[in-house]
Design a protein around this motif. Structure first.
Motif, PDB file in Angstrom:
ATOM      1  N   GLU A 129       0.839  -0.997  -0.122  1.00 32.82           N
ATOM      2  CA  GLU A 129      -0.014  -0.150   0.050  1.00 32.82           C
ATOM      3  C   GLU A 129       0.857   1.282  -0.012  1.00 32.82           C
ATOM      4  N   THR A 130       0.294   2.277  -0.585  1.00 30.41           N
ATOM      5  CA  THR A 130       1.083   3.511  -0.699  1.00 30.41           C
ATOM      6  C   THR A 130       0.679   4.131   0.952  1.00 30.41           C
ATOM      7  N   VAL A 131       1.257   5.176   1.105  1.00 28.15           N
ATOM      8  CA  VAL A 131       0.857   6.028   2.422  1.00 28.15           C
ATOM      9  C   VAL A 131      -0.359   6.430   2.243  1.00 28.15           C
ATOM     10  N   SER A 132      -0.977   7.065   1.039  1.00 27.11           N
ATOM     11  CA  SER A 132      -2.283   7.676   0.835  1.00 27.11           C
ATOM     12  C   SER A 132      -3.312   6.429   0.965  1.00 27.11           C
ATOM     13  N   GLN A 133      -3.173   5.358   0.479  1.00 29.02           N
ATOM     14  CA  GLN A 133      -3.945   4.124   0.586  1.00 29.02           C
ATOM     15  C   GLN A 133      -4.083   3.588   1.899  1.00 29.02           C
ATOM     16  N   PHE A 134      -2.907   3.417   2.605  1.00 23.94           N
ATOM     17  CA  PHE A 134      -3.043   3.153   3.976  1.00 23.94           C
ATOM     18  C   PHE A 134      -3.779   3.843   4.990  1.00 23.94           C
ATOM     19  N   PHE A 135      -3.659   5.247   4.959  1.00 25.55           N
ATOM     20  CA  PHE A 135      -4.369   6.113   5.811  1.00 25.55           C
ATOM     21  C   PHE A 135      -5.522   6.374   5.608  1.00 25.55           C
ATOM     22  N   ARG A 136      -5.814   6.305   4.160  1.00 21.70           N
ATOM     23  CA  ARG A 136      -7.414   6.305   3.794  1.00 21.70           C
ATOM     24  C   ARG A 136      -8.185   5.307   4.249  1.00 21.70           C
ATOM     25  N   ARG A 137      -7.618   4.297   4.172  1.00 20.12           N
ATOM     26  CA  ARG A 137      -8.340   2.966   4.433  1.00 20.12           C
ATOM     27  C   ARG A 137      -8.591   2.871   6.156  1.00 20.12           C
ATOM     28  N   HIS A 138      -7.493   3.439   6.669  1.00 17.48           N
ATOM     29  CA  HIS A 138      -7.855   3.256   8.198  1.00 17.48           C
ATOM     30  C   HIS A 138      -8.343   4.371   9.097  1.00 17.48           C
TER      31      HIS A 138
ATOM     32  N   ALA B 199      -1.040  -1.977  13.049  1.00 14.85           N
ATOM     33  CA  ALA B 199      -2.297  -2.338  12.309  1.00 14.85           C
ATOM     34  C   ALA B 199      -2.121  -3.680  11.924  1.00 14.85           C
ATOM     35  N   ASP B 200      -1.075  -4.251  11.492  1.00 17.58           N
ATOM     36  CA  ASP B 200      -0.900  -5.728  11.336  1.00 17.58           C
ATOM     37  C   ASP B 200      -1.136  -6.559  12.606  1.00 17.58           C
ATOM     38  N   LEU B 201      -0.561  -6.072  13.772  1.00 19.10           N
ATOM     39  CA  LEU B 201      -0.667  -6.826  15.048  1.00 19.10           C
ATOM     40  C   LEU B 201      -2.156  -6.702  15.573  1.00 19.10           C
ATOM     41  N   GLY B 202      -2.707  -5.683  15.723  1.00 22.29           N
ATOM     42  CA  GLY B 202      -4.045  -5.791  16.352  1.00 22.29           C
ATOM     43  C   GLY B 202      -5.250  -5.624  15.554  1.00 22.29           C
ATOM     44  N   GLY B 203      -5.035  -5.502  14.119  1.00 28.40           N
ATOM     45  CA  GLY B 203      -6.170  -5.252  13.453  1.00 28.40           C
ATOM     46  C   GLY B 203      -6.626  -3.768  13.341  1.00 28.40           C
ATOM     47  N   GLY B 204      -6.290  -3.144  14.050  1.00 32.75           N
ATOM     48  CA  GLY B 204      -6.536  -1.706  14.135  1.00 32.75           C
ATOM     49  C   GLY B 204      -5.431  -0.942  14.964  1.00 32.75           C
ATOM     50  N   LEU B 205      -5.384   0.148  14.539  1.00 33.55           N
ATOM     51  CA  LEU B 205      -4.151   1.076  15.283  1.00 33.55           C
ATOM     52  C   LEU B 205      -4.365   0.971  16.806  1.00 33.55           C
ATOM     53  N   VAL B 206      -5.349   1.172  17.428  1.00 37.92           N
ATOM     54  CA  VAL B 206      -5.434   1.306  18.857  1.00 37.92           C
ATOM     55  C   VAL B 206      -5.142   0.038  19.548  1.00 37.92           C
ATOM     56  N   ALA B 207      -5.877  -0.944  19.016  1.00 32.68           N
ATOM     57  CA  ALA B 207      -5.487  -2.369  19.516  1.00 32.68           C
ATOM     58  C   ALA B 207      -3.819  -2.720  19.210  1.00 32.68           C
ATOM     59  N   GLY B 208      -3.369  -2.575  18.057  1.00 38.05           N
ATOM     60  CA  GLY B 208      -2.068  -2.624  17.810  1.00 38.05           C
ATOM     61  C   GLY B 208      -1.271  -1.959  18.657  1.00 38.05           C
ATOM     62  N   ALA B 209      -1.333  -0.696  18.953  1.00 39.91           N
ATOM     63  CA  ALA B 209      -0.710   0.062  19.942  1.00 39.91           C
ATOM     64  C   ALA B 209      -0.622  -0.214  21.297  1.00 39.91           C
ATOM     65  N   LEU B 210      -1.768  -1.087  21.776  1.00 40.69           N
ATOM     66  CA  LEU B 210      -1.810  -1.477  23.176  1.00 40.69           C
ATOM     67  C   LEU B 210      -1.008  -2.729  23.160  1.00 40.69           C
ATOM     68  N   LEU B 211      -1.225  -3.577  22.346  1.00 42.57           N
ATOM     69  CA  LEU B 211      -0.412  -5.056  22.018  1.00 42.57           C
ATOM     70  C   LEU B 211       0.944  -4.831  22.088  1.00 42.57           C
ATOM     71  N   SER B 212       1.426  -3.822  21.285  1.00 38.65           N
ATOM     72  CA  SER B 212       2.972  -3.478  21.042  1.00 38.65           C
ATOM     73  C   SER B 212       3.460  -2.981  22.427  1.00 38.65           C
ATOM     74  N   ALA B 213       2.709  -2.170  23.182  1.00 36.07           N
ATOM     75  CA  ALA B 213       3.022  -1.884  24.427  1.00 36.07           C
ATOM     76  C   ALA B 213       3.257  -2.928  25.514  1.00 36.07           C
ATOM     77  N   ARG B 214       2.287  -3.958  25.273  1.00 41.29           N
ATOM     78  CA  ARG B 214       2.637  -5.108  26.312  1.00 41.29           C
ATOM     79  C   ARG B 214       3.904  -5.803  25.765  1.00 41.29           C
ATOM     80  N   LYS B 215       4.104  -6.060  24.506  1.00 40.33           N
ATOM     81  CA  LYS B 215       5.198  -6.788  24.043  1.00 40.33           C
ATOM     82  C   LYS B 215       6.445  -6.113  24.318  1.00 40.33           C
ATOM     83  N   LYS B 216       6.517  -4.702  24.493  1.00 37.40           N
ATOM     84  CA  LYS B 216       7.836  -3.954  24.386  1.00 37.40           C
ATOM     85  C   LYS B 216       8.819  -4.371  25.629  1.00 37.40           C
ATOM     86  N   LYS B 217       9.640  -4.662  25.309  1.00 35.86           N
ATOM     87  CA  LYS B 217      10.637  -4.927  26.582  1.00 35.86           C
ATOM     88  C   LYS B 217      11.581  -4.007  26.852  1.00 35.86           C
TER      89      LYS B 217
END
Length: 489
Positions: free
Chosen positions: A147-156, A194-212
Motif C-alpha cells: 500500500e502507498t501511504v495515501s492508500q493505508f491512511f485513507r483505509r484506516h 495495524a497488522d498486529l492488532g487489526g486496528g491502530l488502537v489495538a495494535g498500539a496496546l499490544l505493542s506496548a505489552r510486548k515491548k521489552k
C-alpha cells in the motif's frame, strides 16, 4: 602501503557516528586503523549551520528528536552543556482553509479540533478501533501487495486525516508524494501496529505489552545508552545545540584528528585477491590510494551506484532506482512588527490544494532562543519536493518571491516589507524517497553485498532519514564491521 582496518567514505553524521563507535570499541591492546574520507571541504553532510549578522540558522536539518544513541553520542564528544531543547508543549499548526489550525496531539484535542469535521472524526475513530476494510483489489496486486501511504491512511483513518494531517507530515519529513511512498517503508511502526492488532488502537496496546525494556546494545560506544550522565528528555521534545547542529559533526571530527581527510573524492573502488579493497582518491595533493580490510560507503544512493557499477551491477541498479526530489530551503527574516501575531509554536505545514506552494515553515526564532536579534523573526521554509519538481527551474529571486507570497497569506501583515533574505539553498537531490518497491530494492542490495564481504552501506536511503536514525545506523554498522574484523583477525 599500510592496510587500514576500516575506510569510511563520507563524513556526514552517519559516517562520523560510525567512526566514533569504532574508535570507542578499539583499545590500546587492540587498536584499529581507521580513515574517514570526505569529498567536501567540511564535515556534516547535509547539516549546514550558518551565522551572520546576529542570526543563526540551518539550511539542512533544523533539529533532532533526542534518541538515546544521539544523546549518548553528544555527551561522549563533550557537548552535554551545549544541548538545548524546545518546549515540547509548543503547538504545531496546519494551514487549512485560510486558517492556522493546531494539530491535535491528544484524544481530547482531537474531539475539539476544528481541523477535522464531525464525520471525519467519527471515521477516524471507527478506523482506529479496527473497523477497517481489508487491503485488496487489482491496483494493490499491481503494486506487489504494497500500500502507498495515501492508500493505508485513507483505509484506516479516512480521507480527512490523510489530507489534513498525514499529507502535510509527509511533505515535512520526506518532501514526498503520499501516492508514491510505501506505507510499510515510510511508516513501518504504524503499519506493524495495524497488522498486529487489526486496528491502530489495538495494535498500539499490544505493542506496548510486548515491548521489552531496552537492553545495552554492546560494543561500538553503546554500552551505556542508559548512562545517568545523559540528560533525560521527554517525548515530543526537539533538540539542537547552542551553536547549531554543526556542533555535533565538528566535535566528532575534532576527536578523529588526522584520521579524517577533507577534499578527498573517491574515484574508484577495487577488490583485491587478498580480500581487501583498494580505494583511489582525487585529493589536493594528487591521486592517493588506500587499502582497507573493510569499507563503509555512507554516500547517497546515486553516488554509491556509480562507484559499485564495476564491482556489482546488481547493487548499482537497485541504488539507481532511488529518487531524490529537489527541495529549496529558504530562510527569511522579518521585523516582528510585520508578523500578524506573536508566533508561539514549532511552525506550520500546508496540505496540498490550499493554493500555497510552500510545503511548510519552521518558526526558527520561536523554537530556540538567541537565533535572531531582538525585534526580528526568522522563518525557515521548504518548497519543492516530489510533488513540485518545477521548483528547480526557478532562480533564487523567484523562489524567494514564491515563499514570501505564501508567508504573506499565512503569517504576515498586508503592510509587511520585503524580507531580509538570509539564505536560499537549493538541494538538487534532497531526501531519498521510500517509494513502492523499497524493500525489494533493499533485498537486491543485500543479495549483491554477499559477494563483497567487508563492504558495507550506511546511508539514509535505508532505516530512516532523521538525524537519530543516522546515528543509530552508524552504531549498528560499527558493530557489524567490528565483528567482521574480529573474525578475520
Amino acid at each position: 602501503m599500510e592496510i587500514l582496518d576500516t575506510l569510511i567514505v563520507g563524513a556526514g553524521i552517519s559516517g562520523l557516528s560510525l567512526a566514533h563507535a569504532l574508535q570507542k570499541e578499539a583499545t590500546s591492546a587492540s587498536p584499529r586503523a581507521i580513515l574517514v574520507a570526505e569529498s567536501q571541504g567540511r564535515v556534516g553532510g547535509n547539516i549546514t549551520t550558518v551565522t551572520a549578522g546576529g542570526f543563526l540558522w540551518e539550511e539542512g536539518p533544523n533539529s533532532f528528536s533526542p534518541t538515546p544513541e544521539l544523546m549518548k553520542l553528544a555527551v561522549d564528544v563533550g557537548l552535554k552543556q551545549e544541548l538545548i531543547f524546545a518546549d515540547r508543549k509548543l503547538p504545531r499548526y496546519v494551514y487549512w482553509q485560510n486558517k492556522l489550525q493546531p494539530v491535535p496531539m491528544t484524544p481530547g484535542a482531537m474531539i475539539q479540533s476544528q481541523l477535522l469535521s464531525f464525520p471525519g472524526k467519527l471515521r477516524a475513530l471507527f478506523g482506529a478501533l479496527g473497523f477497517v476494510a481489508p487491503a485488496m483489489g487489482s491496483q494493490l496486486s499491481q503494486q506487489g501487495d504494497q500500500e502507498t501511504v495515501s492508500q493505508f491512511f485513507r483505509r484506516h483513518l479516512g480521507t480527512e486525516v490523510m489530507q489534513r494531517l498525514v499529507e502535510p507530515f509527509v511533505s515535512g519529513v520526506y518532501a514526498g508524494d503520499p501516492q508514491q511512498l510505501s506505507a510499510a517503508a515510510a511508516f513501518g511502526r504504524v503499519t506493524k501496529m495495524a497488522d498486529l492488532g487489526g486496528g491502530l488502537v489495538a495494535g498500539a496496546l499490544l505493542s506496548a505489552r510486548k515491548k521489552k525494556p531496552q537492553s545495552p546494545l554492546g560494543k561500538g560506544g553503546l554500552k551505556n545508552v542508559a548512562d545517568p550522565n545523559v540528560p533525560k528528555t521527554k517525548p515530543g521534545e526537539l533538540g539542537s545545540f547552542k551553536g547549531g547542529l554543526k556542533a555535533l559533526p565538528e566535535a566528532i571530527a575534532a576527536n578523529l584528528g588526522d584520521r579524517l581527510k577533507l577534499n578527498w573524492h573517491l574515484t574508484r573502488l577495487d577488490r583485491t585477491q587478498r580480500e581487501t579493497y583498494i580505494a583511489v582518491f582525487s585529493t589536493p595533493e594528487g591521486q592517493q590510494e588506500v587499502e582497507a580490510r573493510t569499507v563503509v560507503l555512507t554516500t547517497p544512493a546515486y553516488v554509491t551506484a556509480e562507484l559499485l557499477q564495476p564491482l556489482e551491477p546488481e547493487i548499482s541498479s537497485a541504488l539507481q532506482a532511488f529518487t531524490y526530489p529537489t527541495v529549496a530551503c529558504v530562510v527569511l527574516a522579518y521585523p516582528v512588527s510585520d508578523v500578524k501575531q506573536k508566533l508561539v509554536g514549532f511552525g506550520n505545514l500546508i496540505p496540498r490544494g490550499q493554493g500555497i506552494r510552500t510545503l511548510g515553515t519552521i518558526w526558527t526564532s520561536s523554537l530556540f532562543a538567541d537565533r535572531a536579534p531582538a525585534g526580528w523573526q526568522t522563518l525557515s521554509s521548504y518548497i519543492g519536493g516530489a510533488t513540485d519538481s518545477e521548483i528547480g527551474n526557478l532562480d533564487t529571486e523567484q523562489i524567494v518571491g514564491e515563499v514570501h507570497r505564501d508567508l504573506s497569506r499565512i503569517l504576515l501583515k498586508p503592510s509587511a516589507a520585503p524580507p531580509k533574505v538570509l539564505a536560499v539553498n537549493l538541494w538538487k537531490r534532497a531526501i531519498p524517497q521510500y517509494n513502492l518497491g523499497h524493500f525489494d530494492r533493499l533485498q537486491q542490495i543485500d543479495r549483491g553485498l554477499k559477494s563483497l564481504p567487508g563492504l558495507y552501506l550506511c546511508s539514509n536511503y535505508v532505516g530512516g532519514v532523521a538525524l537519530g536514525d543516522c546515528v543509530r545506523r552508524g552504531f549498528e554498522r560499527a558493530l557489524e564491521v567490528g565483528e567482521y574484523l574480529q573474525q578475520s583477525d
